[in-house]
Design an enzyme around this catalytic site. Structure first.
Site, mmCIF file in Angstrom:
data_model
loop_
_atom_site.group_PDB
_atom_site.id
_atom_site.type_symbol
_atom_site.label_atom_id
_atom_site.label_comp_id
_atom_site.label_asym_id
_atom_site.label_seq_id
_atom_site.Cartn_x
_atom_site.Cartn_y
_atom_site.Cartn_z
ATOM 1 N N LYS A 105 37.170 39.710 39.892
ATOM 2 C CA LYS A 105 35.822 39.654 39.327
ATOM 3 C C LYS A 105 35.614 40.720 38.257
ATOM 4 O O LYS A 105 35.009 40.482 37.229
ATOM 5 C CB LYS A 105 34.783 39.868 40.418
ATOM 6 N N ARG A 106 36.142 41.862 38.557
ATOM 7 C CA ARG A 106 36.050 42.998 37.650
ATOM 8 C C ARG A 106 36.600 42.651 36.264
ATOM 9 O O ARG A 106 36.169 43.182 35.253
ATOM 10 C CB ARG A 106 36.873 44.102 38.321
#
Ligand code: GLU
Length: 462
Positions: free
Chosen positions: A239-240
């Protein structure tokens, strides 16, 4: 032979760029070959599948315009069919009931680990002919015990798996529900899939799936296991790094064609061409040319491509995308000429449609947000007489175009022996609320005479 590909996401997480690239490769190959592309939702894992994830798959595919020729199919709607196939396999002996209990299986596992062997099911129920009281059996596939399976993978080349390494897979749980790997097999068979293009995290499932297809008398499809996408730091995309729902790219103001163009180039190339239209992708793409090295996701490059696509698109084609972003800011407009004009004026200075919309608010609302710094700097008492003269010049124009506005401002600058900037900045702050806008003549032409003069008047009254 007609080519049939499929995209078969599990709705257990949000569809992200990795999934979209797999879908794109499958879709492109079908389009390129004049074949068929199927969408199949693999929702057998009822506990982990969510309606929201299904919605993101459907909306995301729609936003990307990766249209399926068939589907969406849902595995949960095909349970009767899976059960029918399992019955057939039990009848012909390619599957069998296994009555081993969890405790027995655990013990088996522990002993194997103690002996430093790879834990696997030893097949004790293979030849059992009688049920065991009080135990609801699972169904296992009778995997061949000798020989090897060779996956002739289009990306990885020939990969060999020894059958002794593959134990007898559970195809139905004790409550009768079919398991994931088995459903995939039945679906690929029933849907006449010729090319399975999927992430290479599935490569280890492939020999088992091929064995089951052979046991069912079906010809295994051709496989292409595409490499993963990594984050810019080389770690698995998370996600980062932007492994967020694909719909977030829509919200962030990316064009679907730019995202697809970016994704197609991860692991595939065509000479040194970087920018591809959809049509160019279709005619150039070949799954045989995808390479097996994992590629890193580069957000900067995606932004660059997005702007390239914005620059190349017909302005009218960008209008709905700009409208979508304006709506997110609470602004709406169906003034086609204004929308297209703003796109032409702004696209060089914005990398996303979101940025374009933010920079263009003042075209679509008369409630100007005045940037206090720009006001303090440019709308000074000393600038007011100048602004007054600008107003008079502009008000006197009989025709209102970028050219006439330009000439009027230029003439005034010459007359006052001032730089054009000196005139343009207070004017810009008066009409746009900030010191940043497209060239002033284009800005005024788009705003029109009435709105321009009204805004100058408001600034003069401050
Ligand atoms: N459902 C699997 C996934 O989402 C893909 C399986 C396949 O393509 O065979 O990873």
């Amino acid at each position: 032979m007609a080519i049939v590909t499929r995209f078969a996401p599990s709705p257990t997480g949000m569809l992200h760029v990795g999934g979209v690239r797999t879908a794109l490769f499958s879709w492109l190959y079908a389009r390129r070959m004049g074949g068929k592309f199927i969408l199949r939702i693999e929702d057998t894992d009822r506990e982990r599948s969510t309606d929201e994830a299904v919605r993101v798959i459907l909306d995301g595919m729609k936003w990307c315009d990766l249209q399926a020729d068939e589907g969406p199919y849902y595995q949960t709607q095909r349970f009767d069919r899976y059960k029918e196939v399992i019955r057939g396999m039990l009848d012909d002996g390619t599957a069998y009931h296994c009555y081993c209990t969890k405790q027995e299986l655990d013990a088996m596992r522990e002993q194997q680990i103690a002996r430093k062997e790879k834990p696997r099911y030893t097949g004790i129920c293979r030849d059992r002919t009688t049920p065991r009281d009080g135990v609801a059996p699972v169904v296992r596939f009778r995997n061949p015990t000798d020989g090897a399976v060779i996956v002739e993978d289009l990306v990885h080349g020939a990969v060999t798996f020894q059958n002794t390494e593959l134990d007898d897979l559970i195809i139905a749980r004790s409550d009768g529900t079919p398991t994931y790997n088995f459903c995939v097999v039945v679906d690929d068979m029933d849907m006449n899939v010729t090319h399975v293009i999927r992430g290479d995290d599935h490569l280890n499932n492939t020999p088992r799936q091929m064995n089951m297809l052979l046991a069912l008398g079906a010809k295994p499809p051709v496989y292409a296991h595409v490499p993963m996408i990594l984050g810019p730091d080389g770690a698995k995309l998370s996600k980062r790094h932007g492994a967020v729902s694909v719909l977030q790219y829509q919200e962030e103001g990316f064009l679907p064609d730019a995202l697809l163009n970016y994704l197609v180039r991860l692991g595939w190339s065509h000479g040194d061409q970087e920018i591809f239209s959809r049509e160019e992708m279709i005619s150039a793409f070949d799954i045989h040319d995808v390479n097996k090295a994992a590629s890193a996701f580069n957000p900067e490059k995606l932004l660059w491509l997005n702007q390239q696509h914005m620059m190349r698109a017909a302005p009218a084609a960008l209008v709905p995308h700009l409208q979508f972003q304006l709506a997110r800011l609470g602004l709406d407009s169906d003034n086609q000429a204004l929308l297209e004009g703003v796109i032409v004026a702004q696209r060089e200075r914005a990398k996303t449609l979101k940025e374009m919309a933010q920079n263009s608010r003042f075209f679509f609302t008369d409630q100007l947000e005045m940037d206090p710094k720009a006001v303090a700097k440019h709308l000074t008492p000393a600038a007011m007489p100048l602004l007054q003269q600008v107003r008079e010049r502009l008000a006197a124009l009989t025709e209102w175009t970028a050219t006439t506005v330009h000439t009027a401002l230029n003439d005034l600058a010459t007359q006052l022996q001032a730089g054009l900037g000196k005139i343009a900045q207070p004017l810009r702050v008066a009409v746009a609320g900030s010191a940043v806008s497209p060239p002033i003549d284009a800005t005024l032409a788009l705003l029109g005479r009435d709105r321009t003069l009204a805004r100058i008047d408001a600034a003069l009254k401050q």
